[in-house]
Design an enzyme around this catalytic site. Structure first.
Site, short mmCIF file in Angstrom:
data_model
loop_
_atom_site.label_atom_id
_atom_site.label_comp_id
_atom_site.label_asym_id
_atom_site.label_seq_id
_atom_site.Cartn_x
_atom_site.Cartn_y
_atom_site.Cartn_z
N HIS A 266 -147.20 -103.82 -21.92
CA HIS A 266 -147.55 -103.51 -23.24
C HIS A 266 -146.74 -102.48 -23.63
CE1 HIS A 266 -149.86 -102.30 -26.70
NE2 HIS A 266 -150.75 -103.40 -26.41
N ASP A 318 -155.16 -109.07 -23.07
CA ASP A 318 -155.21 -110.67 -23.13
C ASP A 318 -155.73 -111.26 -21.83
OD1 ASP A 318 -154.92 -111.40 -26.11
OD2 ASP A 318 -152.86 -110.45 -25.60
N1 COA Z 1 -143.74 -109.75 -16.58
C1 COA Z 1 -142.95 -109.37 -16.06
N2 COA Z 1 -142.03 -108.39 -16.30
C2 COA Z 1 -142.57 -107.71 -17.35
C3 COA Z 1 -143.50 -108.01 -17.96
C4 COA Z 1 -144.20 -109.18 -17.70
N3 COA Z 1 -145.34 -109.34 -18.44
N4 COA Z 1 -143.72 -107.28 -19.26
C5 COA Z 1 -142.88 -106.44 -19.10
N5 COA Z 1 -141.85 -106.58 -18.10
C6 COA Z 1 -140.66 -105.95 -17.73
C7 COA Z 1 -139.70 -106.25 -18.56
O1 COA Z 1 -138.81 -107.60 -18.28
C8 COA Z 1 -138.38 -105.00 -18.61
O2 COA Z 1 -138.02 -105.15 -17.13
P1 COA Z 1 -136.17 -104.56 -17.05
O3 COA Z 1 -136.59 -103.12 -17.28
O4 COA Z 1 -135.96 -105.04 -15.84
O5 COA Z 1 -135.59 -105.29 -18.28
C9 COA Z 1 -139.62 -104.31 -18.25
O6 COA Z 1 -140.85 -104.55 -17.73
C10 COA Z 1 -140.03 -103.23 -19.45
O7 COA Z 1 -140.66 -104.13 -20.43
P2 COA Z 1 -140.32 -104.60 -21.80
O8 COA Z 1 -140.02 -106.13 -21.94
O9 COA Z 1 -139.06 -103.46 -22.22
O10 COA Z 1 -141.50 -104.13 -22.69
P3 COA Z 1 -141.77 -104.19 -24.16
O11 COA Z 1 -142.40 -103.25 -24.65
O12 COA Z 1 -140.42 -104.65 -24.87
O13 COA Z 1 -142.63 -105.53 -24.01
C11 COA Z 1 -144.49 -107.00 -23.99
C12 COA Z 1 -144.21 -105.53 -24.35
C13 COA Z 1 -146.13 -107.07 -24.24
C14 COA Z 1 -143.91 -108.01 -25.00
C15 COA Z 1 -144.19 -107.33 -22.39
O14 COA Z 1 -144.88 -106.55 -21.69
C16 COA Z 1 -144.62 -108.97 -22.31
O15 COA Z 1 -143.94 -109.65 -22.58
N6 COA Z 1 -145.94 -109.22 -21.79
C17 COA Z 1 -146.18 -110.48 -21.58
C18 COA Z 1 -146.79 -110.90 -22.90
C19 COA Z 1 -147.89 -110.28 -23.24
O16 COA Z 1 -148.96 -110.31 -22.31
N7 COA Z 1 -148.47 -109.83 -24.47
C20 COA Z 1 -149.56 -109.58 -25.03
C21 COA Z 1 -149.14 -107.98 -25.42
S1 COA Z 1 -150.90 -107.44 -25.91
#
Ligand code: COA
Length: 382
Positions: A266, A318
């Protein structure tokens, strides 16, 4: 007297850390995993209030007294029906159309038939918002029925919001457990600060665009699998994994290949999403009720453990919604629409706040393109 020059704006990718609005609707404390609606902790509301009470809270500022709730409930029941042209559009949509596309178009169409579409006063927007809250389940249930080649079910005024939604989806009155689960889901997802779709609704309404325009824009933003589309993606992932004993290999492979695990992680909550535990509890109840050796909650819990062995990432709203909606008989393709049926309350309340704020949202951008190109006329370009 000279004024100090404004600090040079800095670029924040994904607007991380940027505070772009003030709101009195909901607060999200990501470090401590706390969500409140108008100061009320979500844990105190979950399973204790009707969705209708949350709608009242968001629109009018306080939980309703009995009479106020009765009036709002009657207004919602009176506004559930759809114009024939909108039902015709839903029936005529290609069977393979994505439900969110059909919903977005239907909501955009509802603007033609609302008598106050162009009136963006607070009073008219509150009335339109109530109509949209009432109409969303009818649209979504009609989409669900049309995808099965079935006629829509007319709403039943005597059923509450969640129970009527379940009735229109499935054509029969659902059990108390199922209706309570749907109500809990609707309560938990009603608002969530400045998430991507809510921000979108505020940007659209900041131009003085009307409520239907803002909500149509929000629906576009909700669709993606990094936001509202995550429950569908989560359930599809669980179905793909298929068996609990395949979880570890799946998760290890996902991290090796940099495939995201849906429903995990998140932007704001870094220690866990407070809504997840309620959804887990109710998904487990639904799974128990479903019997038949269903194991998607176990599987989801195994995914959660396997992810934590790789990285400190927790389930978001979710993640457990996915099996819960599955056990409510909602096909995965409809999951994002059900999310929208709840969030319509939050979006509308934010639009009302935005009108009161009365400021155009228009951030800058850091230009990174070429700075000095020489113009070449068309017939001289090689
Ligand atoms: N699966 C695997 N790795 C994940 C992940 C996931 N669901 N969510 C985050 N990470 C990893 C990222 O790849 C990143 O790794 P890095 O530091 O090696 O690059 C790290 O964790 C930090 O995540 P980041 O993408 O910077 O967080 P964010 O705040 O930009 O993204 C989301 C948040 C929600 C977009 C992200 O967690 C995600 O894509 N989750 C899956 C989709 C989802 O469930 N969305 C609903 C949100 S309510």
């Amino acid at each position: 007297m000279t004024t100090a020059p404004a600090a040079a704006p800095t670029f924040a990718k994904g607007l991380v850390g940027v505070v772009a609005a003030q709101t009195g609707l909901s607060s999200v404390d990501g470090a401590n995993g706390i969500l409140t609606y108008r100061g009320l902790n979500i844990h105190d509301l979950a399973a204790r209030v009707l969705y209708e009470e949350v709608v009242y809270l968001l629109f009018y500022g306080k939980l309703p007294q009995k009479q106020q709730l009765a009036k709002l409930t009657a207004e919602l029941a009176a506004n559930r029906k759809l114009p024939k042209a909108v039902l015709d559009h839903i029936r005529a949509a290609p069977r393979k159309a994505t439900p969110m596309d059909v919903l977005r178009t239907a909501v955009s169409m509802l603007a033609y038939y609302d008598k106050e579409t162009e009136d963006i006063s607070v009073e008219a927007t509150q009335r339109k918002a109530l109509r949209l809250v009432a109409q969303f389940p009818t649209v979504i249930a009609a989409i669900h029925r049309a995808r099965q080649g079935k006629d829509p079910i007319a709403p039943r005024p005597k059923l509450n919001h969640a129970a009527n939604f379940m009735y229109m989806l499935h054509g029969k009155v659902a059990s108390k457990l199922e209706n309570d689960a749907m109500n809990l889901y609707l309560v938990l997802l009603a608002d969530h600060s400045l998430n991507a779709s809510t921000f979108t609704s505020r940007v659209a309404s900041s131009t003085n665009a009307d409520l239907h325009a803002a909500i149509t824009a929000a629906l576009g933003a909700l669709k993606g699998n990094l936001h509202g589309g995550a429950a569908e993606a989560t359930m599809n992932m669980l179905l793909e994994i298929g068996k609990v004993d395949k979880v570890d290999a799946f998760v290890e492979n996902a991290f090796e290949t940099k495939r995201k695990i849906m429903g995990i992680g998140h932007r704001i909550y870094k220690t866990g999403d407070p809504r997840a535990r309620h959804l887990l509890e109710w998904a487990a109840k639904m799974e128990h009720d479903a019997g038949k050796g269903q194991r998607y909650v176990d599987m989801a819990l195994s995914v959660e453990r396997a992810v934590l062995r790789q990285k400190e990432l927790y389930p978001n709203v979710d993640f457990f919604s996915a099996p819960m909606l599955y056990y409510l008989g909602v096909p995965t393709a409809l999951d994002t629409c059900i999310f929208a049926a709840s969030r319509i309350a939050g979006w509308s309340a934010h639009v009302l706040e935005q009108y009161n704020d009365s400021v155009l949202i228009r951030p800058g951008a850091e230009y990174i393109g070429s700075k000095s190109e020489v113009f070449v006329p068309l017939d001289e370009r090689g």
